[in-house]
Design an enzyme around this catalytic site. Structure first.
Site, mmCIF file in Angstrom:
data_model
loop_
_atom_site.group_PDB
_atom_site.id
_atom_site.type_symbol
_atom_site.label_atom_id
_atom_site.label_comp_id
_atom_site.label_asym_id
_atom_site.label_seq_id
_atom_site.Cartn_x
_atom_site.Cartn_y
_atom_site.Cartn_z
ATOM 1 N N CYS A 88 0.839 -1.199 0.000
ATOM 2 C CA CYS A 88 0.000 0.000 0.000
ATOM 3 C C CYS A 88 0.881 1.259 0.000
ATOM 4 O O CYS A 88 1.463 1.598 -1.025
ATOM 5 C CB CYS A 88 -0.975 -0.030 1.182
ATOM 6 S SG CYS A 88 -2.324 1.165 1.064
ATOM 7 N N HIS A 174 -3.823 -5.397 1.033
ATOM 8 C CA HIS A 174 -3.347 -5.807 2.356
ATOM 9 C C HIS A 174 -3.703 -7.262 2.649
ATOM 10 O O HIS A 174 -4.765 -7.555 3.192
ATOM 11 C CB HIS A 174 -3.979 -4.931 3.437
ATOM 12 C CG HIS A 174 -3.546 -3.509 3.426
ATOM 13 N ND1 HIS A 174 -2.367 -3.079 3.996
ATOM 14 C CD2 HIS A 174 -4.135 -2.402 2.909
ATOM 15 C CE1 HIS A 174 -2.250 -1.757 3.838
ATOM 16 N NE2 HIS A 174 -3.313 -1.338 3.176
ATOM 17 N N GLU A 176 -1.984 -8.833 4.835
ATOM 18 C CA GLU A 176 -1.476 -9.005 6.200
ATOM 19 C C GLU A 176 -2.439 -8.556 7.289
ATOM 20 O O GLU A 176 -2.245 -8.870 8.472
ATOM 21 C CB GLU A 176 -0.160 -8.247 6.363
ATOM 22 C CG GLU A 176 -0.277 -6.747 6.611
ATOM 23 C CD GLU A 176 -0.671 -5.926 5.389
ATOM 24 O OE1 GLU A 176 -0.812 -4.703 5.534
ATOM 25 O OE2 GLU A 176 -0.836 -6.501 4.301
#
Length: 228
Positions: A88, A174, A176
């Site tokens: 990002c 994302h 994660e």
């Protein structure tokens, strides 16, 4: 064993996905806040740099002067051929350092969105499905830098993944993010969850919290490829 350094840009960003993978593989993982301390000496024994997301924009150097030093560090890491993974905000920083402008996208993309692969291939993404669904929370975007390969895109954002040579990868999405981190994001940034084409409500996002476990497994597969 790899020596891994991750830059975190907000206090409640959850490093579980990275730390759990590093621990299972016997890798050395260090998490640092680049606004507090940064040194080019860290590059000497570095194998992988991870640049995590953040609420700031890469072009806000006047507001966040520490960005100047972080960009110097990332540029030097890429120049030395270190493996670099930008997520990002991190992907946007890589794009800017490679000469592409970063700017506000026509739409913010918040929630679980479909990402499509391009025909371009990269070894680190060999296990990534087509298409995939990933969590997103961003308002900035960028043009594809020269000498890079477009690896993925979405309906709202034309650059979701790109590679520079074989050692640098930028991901706009994302994989994660944990449910706990998403809940903290709701607490801090709920004002961004407005009625808009690519912004989901808290309820919609929570309904897919189970997808987080799948996403983290995909991230671990990417990290497995990076470590080879």
């Amino acid at each position: 064993m790899m020596n891994i350094l991750a830059f975190r840009h907000f206090s409640f960003d959850d490093d579980f996905a990275f730390r759990s993978w590093a621990s299972a593989g016997g890798h050395h993982f260090v998490l640092r806040d680049p606004s507090v301390e940064i040194s080019l000496d860290w590059l000497d024994n570095l194998d992988l740099l991870i640049i995590c997301g953040g609420p700031m924009s890469v072009y806000e150097e006047d507001r966040y002067p520490w960005l100047i030093h972080e960009k110097q560090f990332v540029a030097e890491a890429m120049n030395r051929g270190k493996k670099v993974l930008g997520i990002c905000f991190g992907a946007q920083m890589i794009a800017e350092l490679l000469g592409s402008p970063v700017y506000r996208n026509s739409y913010k993309e918040i929630g679980w969105h479909t990402i499509n692969r391009t025909p371009e291939q990269h070894a680190w993404l060999v296990d990534l499905p087509e298409p995939l669904v990933s969590f997103q929370w961003h308002g900035d975007t960028f043009d594809l830098p020269e000498e890079t390969r477009l690896l993925a895109y979405s309906e709202a954002c034309r650059v979701q993944a790109f590679a520079y040579r074989e050692h640098v990868l930028g991901l706009q999405f994302h994989l994660e993010t944990t449910p706990a981190c998403m809940e903290a994001m709701f607490d801090h940034w709920s004002s961004e969850l407005i009625d808009a084409p690519y912004i989901q409500s808290e309820e919609q996002i929570r309904s897919l919290f189970g997808q987080s476990e799948v996403s983290i497994k995909l991230l671990h597969q990417i990290l497995d490829q990076i470590s080879r």
